[in-house]
Motif scaffolding. Sequence first.
Motif, PDB file in Angstrom:
ATOM      1  N   ALA A 182       0.834  -1.203   0.000  1.00 24.48           N
ATOM      2  CA  ALA A 182       0.000   0.000   0.000  1.00 24.48           C
ATOM      3  C   ALA A 182       0.868   1.253   0.000  1.00 24.48           C
ATOM      4  O   ALA A 182       0.575   2.234  -0.707  1.00 24.48           O
ATOM      5  N   LEU A 183       1.944   1.245   0.782  1.00 27.03           N
ATOM      6  CA  LEU A 183       2.847   2.391   0.822  1.00 27.03           C
ATOM      7  C   LEU A 183       3.512   2.600  -0.531  1.00 27.03           C
ATOM      8  O   LEU A 183       3.635   3.740  -1.006  1.00 27.03           O
ATOM      9  N   ASP A 184       3.923   1.531  -1.169  1.00 26.69           N
ATOM     10  CA  ASP A 184       4.568   1.646  -2.479  1.00 26.69           C
ATOM     11  C   ASP A 184       3.625   2.279  -3.497  1.00 26.69           C
ATOM     12  O   ASP A 184       4.033   3.137  -4.290  1.00 26.69           O
ATOM     13  N   ARG A 185       2.360   1.886  -3.463  1.00 23.32           N
ATOM     14  CA  ARG A 185       1.391   2.481  -4.391  1.00 23.32           C
ATOM     15  C   ARG A 185       1.217   3.974  -4.117  1.00 23.32           C
ATOM     16  O   ARG A 185       1.140   4.787  -5.048  1.00 23.32           O
ATOM     17  N   SER A 186       1.160   4.345  -2.848  1.00 20.69           N
ATOM     18  CA  SER A 186       0.994   5.759  -2.496  1.00 20.69           C
ATOM     19  C   SER A 186       2.194   6.587  -2.943  1.00 20.69           C
ATOM     20  O   SER A 186       2.042   7.716  -3.424  1.00 20.69           O
ATOM     21  N   ILE A 187       3.385   6.033  -2.785  1.00 22.06           N
ATOM     22  CA  ILE A 187       4.592   6.763  -3.177  1.00 22.06           C
ATOM     23  C   ILE A 187       4.653   6.922  -4.687  1.00 22.06           C
ATOM     24  O   ILE A 187       5.064   7.980  -5.199  1.00 22.06           O
ATOM     25  N   ALA A 188       4.241   5.899  -5.423  1.00 21.71           N
ATOM     26  CA  ALA A 188       4.239   5.995  -6.886  1.00 21.71           C
ATOM     27  C   ALA A 188       3.367   7.160  -7.353  1.00 21.71           C
ATOM     28  O   ALA A 188       3.715   7.878  -8.300  1.00 21.71           O
ATOM     29  N   VAL A 189       2.242   7.363  -6.673  1.00 18.48           N
ATOM     30  CA  VAL A 189       1.355   8.484  -7.011  1.00 18.48           C
ATOM     31  C   VAL A 189       1.956   9.810  -6.559  1.00 18.48           C
ATOM     32  O   VAL A 189       1.776  10.850  -7.212  1.00 18.48           O
ATOM     33  N   ALA A 190       2.702   9.791  -5.459  1.00 16.88           N
ATOM     34  CA  ALA A 190       3.196  11.029  -4.852  1.00 16.88           C
ATOM     35  C   ALA A 190       4.441  11.590  -5.533  1.00 16.88           C
ATOM     36  O   ALA A 190       4.661  12.808  -5.502  1.00 16.88           O
ATOM     37  N   ILE A 191       5.264  10.754  -6.116  1.00 15.48           N
ATOM     38  CA  ILE A 191       6.549  11.218  -6.657  1.00 15.48           C
ATOM     39  C   ILE A 191       6.397  12.382  -7.639  1.00 15.48           C
ATOM     40  O   ILE A 191       7.172  13.349  -7.573  1.00 15.48           O
ATOM     41  N   PRO A 192       5.428  12.365  -8.545  1.00 19.20           N
ATOM     42  CA  PRO A 192       5.294  13.523  -9.447  1.00 19.20           C
ATOM     43  C   PRO A 192       4.964  14.834  -8.730  1.00 19.20           C
ATOM     44  O   PRO A 192       5.123  15.911  -9.314  1.00 19.20           O
TER      45      PRO A 192
END
Length: 305
Positions: A230-240
Motif C-alpha cells: 500500500a505504501l509503495d502504491r501511495s509513493i508511486a502516485v506522490a513522486i510527481p
Amino acid sequence: EAVGDADAVKSTALGVKNLQRVAKMLLPATTSKKGEPYDDLAELLGRMLGQWVLEMNHVAALVGGVDSQQKYVGQQGLAFTPVSKARQKLAVAFLGENAFITPSWMIDPEILGRIEAVGAVARIRNAQNSVLTNLLNSGRFTRLVEQEALHGSMTYRPVEFLSDVRRAIWQELDGPQIRIDAFRRNLQRAYLDVANAKINGNAPTLPAGVPVGFLGSGDEKPFYRAEMRALDRSIAVAIPKTMDRETRAHLEGVRDQIARILDPRFNPVPANGAVTLRIGLDDPDLLTGIAGNTTTCWPDYVIRP
C-alpha cells in the motif's frame, strides 16, 4: 501521569505543554555561572527528551490495552475489557500529531550550538524511533488480533491500526505539493526498518513451558507485507508531486527499499538466528536510543544522539 480521570491522552497533552515550558528555561537555568562547561545543559536536554518519550509511550499503551478491575466470584461484570476502539484510535491520532511530528520546540540552535557540533537529527530520530518501536510492538499486535477475534467489529482491528500508523508516518504523501525534510525522512526510514524486521526477522523461540499459542495468529508478517504494498502504491502516485530533489530521491529510494523488503532473495534467514521471546508487557529497555536505570519504578531516561 494519568492521575484522577485516567485519561492518558489528556494528561500527556498537559505534560507536553509543561515540557515546552521547561524547554524555554533550559538555557537560562544552566548558564548562570560563568566559566562553567555546558554539561548540565546537555544533560537536561537529553532528560527532557527522555521524559517526552515516556509520556508518548504512556499514550501508546492504550493500543491493544485492557481496562481491568479486581473481581471475585459473585460480583457482576468482567475483570478485563478491551480499551474501546474510539480511545485506541484517539491514541494513535494523538501520536500522529505529537510523537510523529518533528518536535521543533526541542530544536533550539541556541542550545544545540553550545553542546554539540552534530547530533540533533540523530537525537530526534532516536526519540521518535523509541515511540514507534513501542507502538508497533509484536505483543501489542497480538493483543489486537485477539481482541478482534473475541469481540469482532467493535474493536480496533489490526489492519486499521497499521493503516493509521502508516498514514501518520507518511502524511506528506496526501498533500498537493510534497516536501519531506531531514527529520521526517529519518522517521520514515525508521518505519521501514521496523517493517523489515517484522517481515524478515527471525521467528522467535518460546521459553520452556510456554504454550505455542502464545506466539499469536501469525498475521503480523502478511499484514506488514500488505502495508508495504500500500505504501509503495501511495509513493508511486506522490513522486510527481515532489517539490525538491531531496524529496524525490528519498521517495525513489524508499520504493527500492520496499522492493528489497518484499523480495526474499534479499533477505535470507540465518539457519541459527532464532530469537528468544521475552514474556511480559512492552519493555522500554528494548527501545532504541534510551539509556537509563530500569531497576526502579521511575526509570530515569536520557535520549542521546
